[in-house]
Design a protein around this motif. Structure first.
Motif, PDB file in Angstrom:
ATOM      1  N   SER A 132       0.810  -1.218   0.000  1.00 40.86           N
ATOM      2  CA  SER A 132       0.000   0.000   0.000  1.00 40.86           C
ATOM      3  C   SER A 132       0.846   1.272   0.000  1.00 40.86           C
ATOM      4  CB  SER A 132      -0.938  -0.008   1.213  1.00 40.86           C
ATOM      5  OG  SER A 132      -1.830   1.074   1.173  1.00 40.86           O
ATOM      6  N   LEU A 133       1.920   1.274   0.770  1.00 43.64           N
ATOM      7  CA  LEU A 133       2.717   2.486   0.935  1.00 43.64           C
ATOM      8  C   LEU A 133       3.744   2.700  -0.167  1.00 43.64           C
ATOM      9  CD1 LEU A 133       3.391   2.316   4.785  1.00 43.64           C
ATOM     10  CD2 LEU A 133       1.624   3.634   3.598  1.00 43.64           C
ATOM     11  N   HIS A 134       4.223   1.618  -0.760  1.00 42.73           N
ATOM     12  CA  HIS A 134       5.327   1.750  -1.712  1.00 42.73           C
ATOM     13  C   HIS A 134       5.051   1.108  -3.070  1.00 42.73           C
ATOM     14  CE1 HIS A 134       7.668   3.277   1.639  1.00 42.73           C
ATOM     15  NE2 HIS A 134       7.394   2.181   2.333  1.00 42.73           N
ATOM     16  N   VAL A 135       4.660  -0.162  -3.078  1.00 43.12           N
ATOM     17  CA  VAL A 135       4.533  -0.898  -4.343  1.00 43.12           C
ATOM     18  C   VAL A 135       3.344  -0.402  -5.167  1.00 43.12           C
ATOM     19  CG1 VAL A 135       4.263  -3.170  -5.386  1.00 43.12           C
ATOM     20  CG2 VAL A 135       5.599  -2.916  -3.280  1.00 43.12           C
ATOM     21  N   ARG A 136       2.194  -0.189  -4.523  1.00 48.12           N
ATOM     22  CA  ARG A 136       0.995   0.255  -5.240  1.00 48.12           C
ATOM     23  C   ARG A 136       1.193   1.598  -5.948  1.00 48.12           C
ATOM     24  NH1 ARG A 136      -3.216   3.331  -3.120  1.00 48.12           N
ATOM     25  NH2 ARG A 136      -5.233   3.172  -4.197  1.00 48.12           N
ATOM     26  N   PRO A 137       1.769   2.625  -5.295  1.00 49.13           N
ATOM     27  CA  PRO A 137       2.023   3.880  -6.024  1.00 49.13           C
ATOM     28  C   PRO A 137       2.941   3.690  -7.228  1.00 49.13           C
ATOM     29  CG  PRO A 137       2.234   4.207  -3.658  1.00 49.13           C
ATOM     30  CD  PRO A 137       2.105   2.743  -3.860  1.00 49.13           C
ATOM     31  N   TRP A 138       3.970   2.861  -7.054  1.00 47.03           N
ATOM     32  CA  TRP A 138       4.876   2.581  -8.171  1.00 47.03           C
ATOM     33  C   TRP A 138       4.128   1.912  -9.317  1.00 47.03           C
ATOM     34  CZ3 TRP A 138       5.933  -2.264 -10.184  1.00 47.03           C
ATOM     35  CH2 TRP A 138       6.930  -2.304 -11.177  1.00 47.03           C
ATOM     36  N   ALA A 139       3.255   0.952  -8.994  1.00 45.15           N
ATOM     37  CA  ALA A 139       2.494   0.243 -10.023  1.00 45.15           C
ATOM     38  C   ALA A 139       1.547   1.190 -10.753  1.00 45.15           C
ATOM     39  CB  ALA A 139       1.716  -0.916  -9.397  1.00 45.15           C
ATOM     40  N   TYR A 140       0.928   2.101 -10.014  1.00 46.80           N
ATOM     41  CA  TYR A 140       0.060   3.097 -10.654  1.00 46.80           C
ATOM     42  C   TYR A 140       0.866   3.991 -11.598  1.00 46.80           C
ATOM     43  CZ  TYR A 140      -4.603   2.629  -8.590  1.00 46.80           C
ATOM     44  OH  TYR A 140      -5.867   2.202  -8.272  1.00 46.80           O
ATOM     45  N   GLU A 141       2.038   4.420 -11.156  1.00 50.11           N
ATOM     46  CA  GLU A 141       2.870   5.289 -11.993  1.00 50.11           C
ATOM     47  C   GLU A 141       3.252   4.580 -13.283  1.00 50.11           C
ATOM     48  OE1 GLU A 141       6.973   7.941 -11.633  1.00 50.11           O
ATOM     49  OE2 GLU A 141       6.670   6.211 -10.322  1.00 50.11           O
ATOM     50  N   GLN A 142       3.681   3.325 -13.167  1.00 54.38           N
ATOM     51  CA  GLN A 142       4.049   2.565 -14.360  1.00 54.38           C
ATOM     52  C   GLN A 142       2.857   2.341 -15.272  1.00 54.38           C
ATOM     53  OE1 GLN A 142       7.297   1.843 -15.060  1.00 54.38           O
ATOM     54  NE2 GLN A 142       7.616   3.057 -13.205  1.00 54.38           N
ATOM     55  N   SER A 143       1.696   2.111 -14.677  1.00 58.27           N
ATOM     56  CA  SER A 143       0.477   1.908 -15.464  1.00 58.27           C
ATOM     57  C   SER A 143       0.110   3.170 -16.243  1.00 58.27           C
ATOM     58  CB  SER A 143      -0.672   1.509 -14.537  1.00 58.27           C
ATOM     59  OG  SER A 143      -1.879   1.357 -15.259  1.00 58.27           O
ATOM     60  N   TYR A 144       0.192   4.331 -15.582  1.00 58.85           N
ATOM     61  CA  TYR A 144      -0.104   5.590 -16.267  1.00 58.85           C
ATOM     62  C   TYR A 144       0.882   5.843 -17.409  1.00 58.85           C
ATOM     63  CZ  TYR A 144      -3.193   6.743 -12.342  1.00 58.85           C
ATOM     64  OH  TYR A 144      -4.202   6.741 -11.409  1.00 58.85           O
ATOM     65  N   LEU A 145       2.164   5.582 -17.149  1.00 61.03           N
ATOM     66  CA  LEU A 145       3.172   5.788 -18.182  1.00 61.03           C
ATOM     67  C   LEU A 145       2.952   4.855 -19.369  1.00 61.03           C
ATOM     68  CD1 LEU A 145       6.394   6.203 -15.998  1.00 61.03           C
ATOM     69  CD2 LEU A 145       5.252   7.981 -17.342  1.00 61.03           C
ATOM     70  N   LEU A 146       2.596   3.616 -19.068  1.00 60.51           N
ATOM     71  CA  LEU A 146       2.388   2.635 -20.125  1.00 60.51           C
ATOM     72  C   LEU A 146       1.174   2.995 -20.978  1.00 60.51           C
ATOM     73  CD1 LEU A 146       3.816   0.098 -21.062  1.00 60.51           C
ATOM     74  CD2 LEU A 146       2.280  -1.253 -19.648  1.00 60.51           C
TER      75      LEU A 146
END
Length: 366
Positions: free
Chosen positions: A127-141
């Motif tokens: 929740s604190l680290h992995v999820r924000p990173w996954a959202y960022e990568q998803s938006y970029l993709l």
């Protein structure tokens, strides 16, 4: 010798309970991940079939979306597993045997608490680290996939909506041999104006001198509509050239779901506060859900191991929706940062205390 056996019996029982919960937990978690991944695959394959997403990006998007969902899937998997596993022990009279040996509900709660804390640590990391990173990568993709949008993959009779509805394309008919589109509608815009083009014919130009997808429109009308209605422009054309997308992805911009937790903690924006409290509350909710599964698993032997499953699902649905509602209230300014989202975990803790007290779980135990 008797003393040694009595000393190790509670430890053996605790390992036994952990094993009985952990084994199905892995199975339940795997099933939930497969179901969610299948749903995500169906969602993205629909976009791929319509030409909105390159096929080679689908797997990455499915993986990222599944990672995002893990912070919710892990707590519910733990919760359901505790209810089902302990329910089986009640059905098979094993809990009665443990109680007769002095291993009470409080002892069971301590075992479940240990497992819940371990799962909560994983959820907290997600929740604190992995999820924000996954959202960022998803938006970029998604932004990159938007720039790779292939006009030649369009199907006639469909509306194609770009990311955040910044562009909409409709083609009434399509001649693939001549690569010619008939009755074409294109709408695009930004915060200041909206642009609309309608043409009887259109085709894509293979112009290697520019790094954009170039569309040639013939015999149509173009409109530029000011959002304030002050500077509208309308024109009729025989030929119009439009550069649809740059060859590199645009900046995604600020997205609170992709923002770092440290940034959210310093923000005074209500949306950021709601997102921050959601992330911080997930580990606590994970522990409370695991513990709630203990009293909710109690059932009479003749009722079967799934007797309390419906009640357990309703309880989970209630608190999940309350948590989402509390987050929405913070975003809308209905409630402040205090109590914020925290009244939902407090309500879960109160229900847990009431259920444990009602079942006599606070009596002295082994």
């Amino acid at each position: 010798m008797t003393s040694t056996r009595d000393h190790f019996s509670p430890l053996i029982i605790k390992f036994y309970l952990l094993r009985e919960i952990t084994k199905p937990l892995l199975v339940v978690m795997s099933i939930l991940v497969i179901i969610f991944s299948s749903y995500s695959a169906a969602y993205y394959l629909a976009d791929a079939a319509q030409g909105m997403l390159p096929v080679d990006t689908i797997l990455s998007l499915i993986l990222l979306r599944t990672i995002i969902a893990l912070e919710v899937l892990l707590p519910i998997a733990l919760y359901l597993t505790v209810v089902v596993s302990l329910g089986r022990l009640y059905t098979d009279h094993e809990m009665d045997a443990l109680a007769a040996c002095g291993f009470s509900q409080m002892s069971v709660l301590r075992v479940v608490l240990l497992l819940s804390v371990i799962v909560a640590l994983a959820v907290g990391s997600l929740s604190l680290h992995v999820r924000p990173w996954a959202y960022e990568q998803s938006y970029l993709l998604r932004s990159y996939a938007e720039t790779q949008f292939d006009i030649n993959e369009l199907e006639a009779g469909h509306f194609y909506e770009g990311e955040e509805a910044k562009r909409v394309i409709y083609v009434d008919d399509l001649d693939r041999k001549q690569r010619l589109m008939e009755n074409v509608f294109v709408q695009s815009g930004d915060d200041k104006s909206s642009k609309v083009i309608y043409a009887r014919q259109a085709y894509r130009s293979d112009d290697d001198t520019v790094e954009r997808q170039v569309m040639i429109f013939q015999h149509g009308h173009a409109y530029q509509l000011d959002r304030n209605g002050n500077d509208d422009v309308a024109l009729k054309f025989n030929r119009l050239i439009l550069h649809l997308e740059p060859s590199i992805p645009e900046e995604v911009g600020y997205r609170r779901k992709a923002a770092t937790t440290s940034h959210l903690s310093e923000s005074s924006n209500t949306d950021d506060i709601a997102e921050f409290q959601w992330r911080m509350s997930m580990p606590a909710i994970t522990v409370l859900l695991g513990l709630l599964g203990v009293p909710l698993s109690r059932s009479a032997p003749r009722k079967g191991r799934y007797a309390k499953m419906l009640v357990a699902i309703l309880v989970y649905a209630l608190f999940y929706n309350l948590n989402a509602l509390a987050k929405s209230w913070i975003e809308q300014g209905v409630v402040g940062p205090i109590p914020g989202i925290w009244w939902v975990p407090a309500g879960m803790a109160a229900l847990l205390m009431a259920l444990v007290y009602r079942s006599g779980g606070f009596r002295r135990s082994a």
